[in-house]
Every structure is written in C-alpha cells, then in structure tokens.
Design a protein around this motif. Structure first.
Motif, mmCIF file in Angstrom:
data_model
loop_
_atom_site.group_PDB
_atom_site.id
_atom_site.type_symbol
_atom_site.label_atom_id
_atom_site.label_comp_id
_atom_site.label_asym_id
_atom_site.label_seq_id
_atom_site.Cartn_x
_atom_site.Cartn_y
_atom_site.Cartn_z
ATOM 1 N N SER B 17 0.814 -1.227 -0.049
ATOM 2 C CA SER B 17 0.120 0.138 -0.028
ATOM 3 C C SER B 17 0.869 1.311 0.049
ATOM 4 N N PHE B 18 0.346 2.206 -0.551
ATOM 5 C CA PHE B 18 1.046 3.591 -0.396
ATOM 6 C C PHE B 18 1.181 4.169 1.031
ATOM 7 N N ASP B 19 2.314 4.843 1.244
ATOM 8 C CA ASP B 19 2.711 5.195 2.567
ATOM 9 C C ASP B 19 1.432 6.097 3.130
ATOM 10 N N PRO B 24 -5.074 -0.972 0.800
ATOM 11 C CA PRO B 24 -4.075 -1.613 0.124
ATOM 12 C C PRO B 24 -4.225 -1.626 -1.240
ATOM 13 N N VAL B 25 -3.192 -1.465 -2.175
ATOM 14 C CA VAL B 25 -3.073 -1.424 -3.557
ATOM 15 C C VAL B 25 -3.245 -2.751 -4.111
ATOM 16 N N LEU B 26 -2.395 -3.710 -3.350
ATOM 17 C CA LEU B 26 -2.410 -5.177 -3.558
ATOM 18 C C LEU B 26 -2.615 -5.835 -2.251
ATOM 19 N N GLY B 43 -7.238 -6.527 -16.182
ATOM 20 C CA GLY B 43 -7.888 -6.059 -15.092
ATOM 21 C C GLY B 43 -8.259 -4.822 -15.260
ATOM 22 N N PRO B 44 -9.465 -4.178 -14.564
ATOM 23 C CA PRO B 44 -9.818 -2.604 -14.565
ATOM 24 C C PRO B 44 -8.905 -1.574 -14.248
ATOM 25 N N SER B 45 -8.986 -0.695 -14.542
ATOM 26 C CA SER B 45 -8.119 0.609 -14.268
ATOM 27 C C SER B 45 -7.917 0.568 -12.696
ATOM 28 N N GLY B 46 -6.659 0.862 -12.239
ATOM 29 C CA GLY B 46 -6.553 0.966 -10.891
ATOM 30 C C GLY B 46 -6.535 -0.168 -10.071
ATOM 31 N N CYS B 47 -6.310 -1.504 -10.557
ATOM 32 C CA CYS B 47 -6.307 -2.653 -9.832
ATOM 33 C C CYS B 47 -5.190 -2.912 -9.418
ATOM 34 N N GLY B 48 -4.094 -2.212 -9.827
ATOM 35 C CA GLY B 48 -2.839 -2.558 -9.196
ATOM 36 C C GLY B 48 -1.743 -3.178 -10.172
ATOM 37 N N LYS B 49 -1.971 -3.222 -11.393
ATOM 38 C CA LYS B 49 -1.337 -3.768 -12.587
ATOM 39 C C LYS B 49 0.000 -3.314 -12.484
ATOM 40 N N THR B 50 0.194 -2.189 -12.746
ATOM 41 C CA THR B 50 1.432 -1.516 -12.763
ATOM 42 C C THR B 50 2.275 -1.472 -11.318
ATOM 43 N N THR B 51 1.632 -1.403 -10.415
ATOM 44 C CA THR B 51 2.479 -1.878 -9.026
ATOM 45 C C THR B 51 3.017 -3.133 -9.107
ATOM 46 N N LEU B 52 2.185 -4.156 -9.501
ATOM 47 C CA LEU B 52 2.644 -5.585 -9.501
ATOM 48 C C LEU B 52 3.780 -5.522 -10.263
ATOM 49 N N ASP B 159 4.128 -3.085 -19.928
ATOM 50 C CA ASP B 159 3.066 -2.340 -19.116
ATOM 51 C C ASP B 159 2.135 -1.874 -20.164
ATOM 52 N N GLU B 160 1.251 -2.186 -20.707
ATOM 53 C CA GLU B 160 0.195 -1.907 -21.722
ATOM 54 C C GLU B 160 1.116 -1.085 -22.832
ATOM 55 N N PRO B 161 1.927 -1.914 -23.320
ATOM 56 C CA PRO B 161 2.817 -1.304 -24.455
ATOM 57 C C PRO B 161 2.287 -0.738 -25.733
ATOM 58 N N THR B 195 -2.414 -5.494 -19.678
ATOM 59 C CA THR B 195 -3.099 -5.037 -20.647
ATOM 60 C C THR B 195 -4.680 -4.683 -20.052
ATOM 61 N N HIS B 196 -5.409 -3.728 -20.496
ATOM 62 C CA HIS B 196 -6.760 -3.693 -20.540
ATOM 63 C C HIS B 196 -7.652 -4.423 -21.608
ATOM 64 N N SER B 197 -7.037 -5.084 -22.446
ATOM 65 C CA SER B 197 -7.863 -5.579 -23.419
ATOM 66 C C SER B 197 -7.888 -6.814 -23.806
ATOM 67 N N PRO B 213 -10.435 -4.978 -8.343
ATOM 68 C CA PRO B 213 -9.717 -3.863 -8.013
ATOM 69 C C PRO B 213 -10.210 -3.694 -6.480
ATOM 70 N N ARG B 214 -9.358 -2.723 -5.756
ATOM 71 C CA ARG B 214 -9.715 -2.357 -4.476
ATOM 72 C C ARG B 214 -9.999 -3.314 -3.348
ATOM 73 N N PRO B 215 -9.082 -3.854 -2.756
ATOM 74 C CA PRO B 215 -7.764 -4.214 -3.144
ATOM 75 C C PRO B 215 -7.528 -5.054 -4.290
HETATM 76 N N1 LIG Z 1 0.910 8.293 -5.582
HETATM 77 C C1 LIG Z 1 -0.116 7.509 -5.413
HETATM 78 N N2 LIG Z 1 -0.715 7.820 -3.954
HETATM 79 C C2 LIG Z 1 -1.774 6.915 -3.360
HETATM 80 N N3 LIG Z 1 -2.280 5.911 -4.126
HETATM 81 C C3 LIG Z 1 -2.113 5.973 -5.851
HETATM 82 C C4 LIG Z 1 -0.811 6.604 -6.009
HETATM 83 N N4 LIG Z 1 -0.437 6.025 -7.265
HETATM 84 C C5 LIG Z 1 -1.568 5.334 -7.841
HETATM 85 N N5 LIG Z 1 -2.361 5.131 -6.616
HETATM 86 C C6 LIG Z 1 -3.263 4.229 -6.502
HETATM 87 O O1 LIG Z 1 -2.659 3.039 -6.633
HETATM 88 C C7 LIG Z 1 -3.767 1.837 -7.248
HETATM 89 C C8 LIG Z 1 -2.998 1.089 -8.345
HETATM 90 O O2 LIG Z 1 -2.445 1.782 -9.260
HETATM 91 P P1 LIG Z 1 -1.618 1.068 -10.422
HETATM 92 O O3 LIG Z 1 -1.045 2.233 -11.360
HETATM 93 O O4 LIG Z 1 -0.754 -0.098 -10.042
HETATM 94 O O5 LIG Z 1 -3.169 0.630 -11.219
HETATM 95 P P2 LIG Z 1 -3.113 -0.037 -12.592
HETATM 96 O O6 LIG Z 1 -3.868 -1.118 -12.580
HETATM 97 O O7 LIG Z 1 -1.798 -0.151 -13.426
HETATM 98 O O8 LIG Z 1 -4.269 1.223 -13.589
HETATM 99 P P3 LIG Z 1 -4.291 1.433 -14.706
HETATM 100 O O9 LIG Z 1 -4.596 0.193 -15.699
HETATM 101 O O10 LIG Z 1 -5.026 2.741 -14.931
HETATM 102 O O11 LIG Z 1 -2.834 1.650 -15.347
HETATM 103 C C9 LIG Z 1 -5.015 2.881 -7.932
HETATM 104 O O12 LIG Z 1 -6.150 2.534 -7.353
HETATM 105 C C10 LIG Z 1 -4.430 4.191 -7.693
HETATM 106 O O13 LIG Z 1 -5.552 4.952 -7.255
#
Ligand SMILES: Nc1ncnc2c1ncn2[C@@H]1O[C@H](COP(=O)(O)OP(=O)(O)OP(=O)(O)O)[C@@H](O)[C@H]1O
Ligand SMILES: [Mg+2]
Lengths: 248, 268
Positions: B17-19, B24-26, B43-52, B159-161, B195-197, B213-215
């Motif tokens: 999770s972010f500080d 938690p993001v994941l 997965g849908p936008s914001g589900c933490g794919k990039t974080t993973l 990452d979604e290249p 990917t989103h697709s 998403p969430r978490p």
């Molecule tokens: N700087 C930040 N501070 C707090 N929360 C953040 C920050 N950056 C991203 N998040 C949250 O972390 C979650 C996951 O972000 P992440 O970029 O991993 O999602 P994603 O699945 O890659 O989204 P997308 O498909 O839009 O690229 C999101 O819900 C976002 O709201």
C-alpha cells in the motif's frame, strides 16, 4: 529575408536618430555622423579599448562565477529537497530585493576596487541562474527516472543522463538572463565604485556634455549585450538540438 | 511454496500500500511464471497492475510476502527489463543511444555491436541517429522494445505497451512484437504482460491472470490453450475463443459494476 528586413529596420532607426539630432538644439544630442567621427577619434587616441577591456574583465569574472555558483546551488537545492525547501524562500526574497541597495554595504566591506565591482555583478547575475536551475531540476521527468532505475542505473548516472539534460534548457535561459543583468550591474558598479571602464567613460562624457563620445560608449555597451546574448542563444540551440524536431 | 524452485517468477502473499494509505493497492497476491511463459495480467483501471510489475522488477519492495525472480530477490536491471506504456525514451539521445543506455555494463565495442543488431531486428537501422521527436508512435514503440530486448533479459515486463497506438497499428504491433521476441537471440524470455484489452490477452497469453480492484487481488487464473504462433492460424474463429472471451468480459463487467469507485458503478 529576415536579415534584410532587420537591416532595413536598423536603417530606419539611424534615420530617426538623425532626424532627432537635427530637431534638438546642438550640444544636447549628437548626430550619427558626429558619433561615427567620435568613435574614430576615440579609437585612434586609444581611449575606448582600455575602458572596454576593464569592463569586460569584471563583467566576465562576475558572470562566470555567478554561472558556476548558481548552477551548483540551484542543482543542490533541487536534488536535496530539505535543503531546497529550507533555502528557497530566502532566495526568492533576495531575488525580489533590489540588489543596488547592497552597494553601500559592499563598498564599506570591500572598498571601491575590482572585488566590490565583481561582487555587485555576481549578485545580480547569480539569481536567475539559481532559480532557473532549481526549477529545471524540480521539473525532472519522474517516469524517465523510473525507466533509468529499471535498467539498474546509479544515482550518478541518473543525474548525468536524465536530470542534467532535462535541466539544460532552463539552465541556459537562466545564464542568458544572468548575463543581461550582469552587464547592467557592470555599468552600475563602475558608476558607484571607483569610476573606471565604460561606466566611467559614461560619467565623464555625460558630465562634460560630449554627447558624440557619450553615444559611442552607449553603442559599445549595447553591442556587448547583443553579442553575448546572441552567442548564448546560439549555444542554446546547439546544445538542445534534440528539441528541433519538437518545436517546428 | 511448492514447485517454485524452477519458476522464473514466484510471488507469495504479496501485499502493498502507499505510505499512509489504509487501503492496500495489492493484497495477498500469489503468482508463478515459468521460464519462457507468457502471462497476461488483465484487470480494470486502478487494480494495481503497474504496481505488480514494479514489485516484480524490484523497483518496489512489498510490505509482506516474498518475491523471487530466478530464485532471489529481484534487482532492477539485472533480472528483468521493462517496456513502459509511454515508451519513456530519452528525448536528448538518439535512437541508438537510447538502446545503448540500458547496456551501460557492457564494454563500448560490444555495446555498439549489440545496439546495431537490435536496431536491425526492429527494422530501424536507418534511424540510428534520429532523435525520438522525429519518430512515429509505432517506431518509438519499437525502439522501447529494442531497448528492453537488447538487455537479453530472462524476464520481460510489459506495461500496456500498445495502449497509445491506434487499433490497426496495435494489432500489427502485437504480431510483430511476438515475432521479434521469438526471433531475438537466446532462449525466449518469460513475459509478464499487462493490458486492459481482452482480445490482446487472448492473442498473447499462455495464461491470463484476471485481477479485481480495491484491493488488487487475483480473481482467476485461466490457461489459454490455442496453439502458437496465433497470428498464423487465427484462433478468433474458434468457439472456445468466443466462450473464453465472453467469460472474461462478464467477470470484468461484474467487477466494474460492483466497484463503488468506478464510473459505471451500479449501472447494471
Ligand atoms: N501516488 C499515489 N498515492 C496513492 N495512491 C496511488 C498513487 N498512485 C496510484 N495510486 C493508487 O494505486 C492503485 C493502483 O495503481 P496502479 O497504477 O498499479 O494501477 P493500474 O492497474 O496499473 O491502473 P491502470 O490500468 O490505470 O494503469 C490505484 O487505485 C491508484 O489510485
Ligand atoms: Mg498501469
């Protein structure tokens, strides 16, 4: 084409100058011809060159020191955030204070010599360099930094290959602004401290109403200004050639 | 953690999770990737794919759980290479210098030879001295791909290249990319592809990891059995393809409609 138009505009300015010199009573204003004759005399009698050299020497020293110190301080402030946050408000305050106000203090501390002049020029030129470098470093693209980290790049590598090139356009603008203020402060310093250089000649001919000589000095100053800023603009274009394709 | 010894990537119980953020993001992510396998994270936008991906690359350390790449904690630049969504080319470096940037550990002569080979692979040898500003989106994408492939990674993170490309270029780049990866030197890398697709996932994946998403959690892992390479015998006509596609869409729709933070919440 642009060069021709510029030449035409210059000719227009000289014409305007000539018209003005005919209108104003003699002795208060010099015509273009009288000014040219005065320039010939001053060169022949070697009155211009020593003053020019004296001015250029303090101008270059002060401005180069300002560029070096400004880049170092601005970069340190941008890279090390607690340092930058502590200091930036004071730098902004100092930049907003008319630094001419410090001249009496500087004279008290350093006297009327070269040191005082250099410091006056330095203080004027250093501010835009600090502030622009600071802004440039703060504007570093975080995505590019992350990309570099993902390739295993060290902090030093990130600085040299990402932070510095990204800051370069800001930094060069800062130096260009600093060089302009530095030239102004050169004349100010020469008028307020020991009267030397081109500033000294301005005071001398101004007080004696030798307007033709006076104009020669003014034109010399603007020539220095144009040469320096155009040189820096050229350097800027060469150093940031990669932007050419973006800005067309 | 059984059977992970020969895995290329293994995640066990990973949370992040972010500080200062309570949500938690994941949460509790378990995942393994075999050498040479293509795993698509959908997965849908914001589900933490990039974080993973950041965690697998070693750019972020998880708060709990373990991450292993080739049997050890991942070190950025040593265990994987990333192709980012926005290309992330250095505008002040030429195409060749951009590719060489990732190869700083190699001696200069070897680096130049490697850059030349990969420029050739992606068909941009003529543009070695061009700046990125002068390239089209598809060409920039190929430079970013060449930069990652030139490191000859065992693990390639993408990452979604193709997200920034138009639909047509996108389909062409999918094929082209898989062909280039297969044609590069050495054994084929394992790939984690975000990917989103749904269609992109079905065309590329050995396995699809569906995230909710969430978490951010793994919802399902689905094997995709169509023979490769898929652009030769187009599997899109097959009934299994349509079924899988329908299934993925239903799950994604359900997630988005039940996520209070989504734009489509409660519209079902
Ligand atoms: N700087 C930040 N501070 C707090 N929360 C953040 C920050 N950056 C991203 N998040 C949250 O972390 C979650 C996951 O972000 P992440 O970029 O991993 O999602 P994603 O699945 O890659 O989204 P997308 O498909 O839009 O690229 C999101 O819900 C976002 O709201
Ligand atoms: Mg993302």
């Amino acid at each position: 084409m642009i060069a021709l138009l510029r030449l035409g505009f210059l000719a227009g300015l000289v014409l305007l100058w000539w018209v003005a010199s005919v209108q104003v009573p003699r002795g208060l204003f010099a015509s273009p011809l009288e000014t040219a004759a005065a320039a010939g005399r001053m060169l022949a009698e070697d009155r211009l060159a020593p003053a020019l050299l004296a001015s250029l020497r303090v101008y270059a020293t002060g401005t180069l020191l300002a560029a070096g110190a400004g880049i170092a301080l601005g970069a340190a402030m941008g890279l090390w955030r607690p340092f930058g946050r502590t200091l930036d408000i004071f730098v902004y305050a100092l930049a907003a204070t008319p630094r001419v106000a410090f001249i009496p203090l500087i004279i008290t501390l350093l006297g009327l010599g070269v040191e005082a002049k250099t410091l006056i020029i330095f203080l004027g030129a250093v501010m835009p360099v600090i502030l622009n470098t600071y802004t440039g470093v703060l504007n570093t693209d975080r995505d590019l930094v992350e990309m570099a980290k993902a390739t295993g790049a060290s902090q030093g590598r990130i600085f040299w290959h990402i932070v510095l090139p990204g800051t370069l356009p800001f930094l060069l603008t800062g130096i260009r602004l600093g060089a302009t203020i530095g030239l102004i402060n050169t004349v100010v310093a020469e008028l307020y401290t020991a009267v030397t250089g081109l500033g000294g000649l301005l005071a001398l001919y101004g007080s004696r109403f030798q307007m033709a000589e006076y104009f020669v000095v003014v034109l010399t100053l603007s020539l220095i200004g144009v040469t320096v800023t155009e040189g820096l603009r050229l350097a800027e274009r060469r150093l940031t050639r990669w932007r050419a394709a973006e800005t067309v | 953690m059984t059977g992970t010894d020969d895995a290329l990537v293994s995640l066990a119980g990973v949370s992040w999770s972010f500080d200062g953020s309570p949500a938690p993001v994941l949460q509790g992510v378990d995942l393994t990737v075999a050498p040479g396998e293509v795993v698509v994270v959908l997965g849908p936008s914001g589900c933490g794919k990039t974080t993973l991906l950041r965690i697998i690359a070693g750019l972020l350390r998880p708060e709990c759980g373990t991450v292993r790449v080739s049997g050890r904690a991942p070190v950025p630049g040593q265990d994987s290479a990333i192709v980012f969504q926005g290309y992330r080319l250095l505008p002040w470096k030429t195409v060749a210098q951009n590719i060489g940037f990732a190869l700083h550990a190699l001696p200069a002569a070897e680096r130049e030879a490697r850059v030349a080979r990969y420029l050739d692979l992606v068909g941009l040898a003529k543009f070695a001295g061009a700046y990125p500003a002068a390239l089209s989106g598809g060409m920039r994408q190929r430079v970013a791909l060449a930069r990652a492939l030139a490191c000859q990674p065992r693990l390639l993170l993408m990452d979604e290249p193709f997200a920034a490309l138009d639909a047509q270029s996108r389909e062409l780049m999918q094929m082209e990319t898989m062909r280039l990866i297969a044609g590069a030197e050495g054994p084929a890398p394992g790939i984690v592809f975000v990917t989103h697709s749904v269609d992109e996932a079905l065309m590329l994946a050995d396995r699809i990891v569906l995230m909710s998403p969430r978490p951010g959690r793994i919802d399902q892992i689905l094997p995709v059995g169509f023979p490769r390479p898929r652009w030769q015998a187009d599997p899109r006509q097959a009934p299994e393809f349509a079924q899988l596609r329908q299934h993925l869409w239903d799950r994604l729709r359900a997630m988005v409609l039940s996520d209070p933070q989504s734009d489509f919440y409660g519209r079902g």
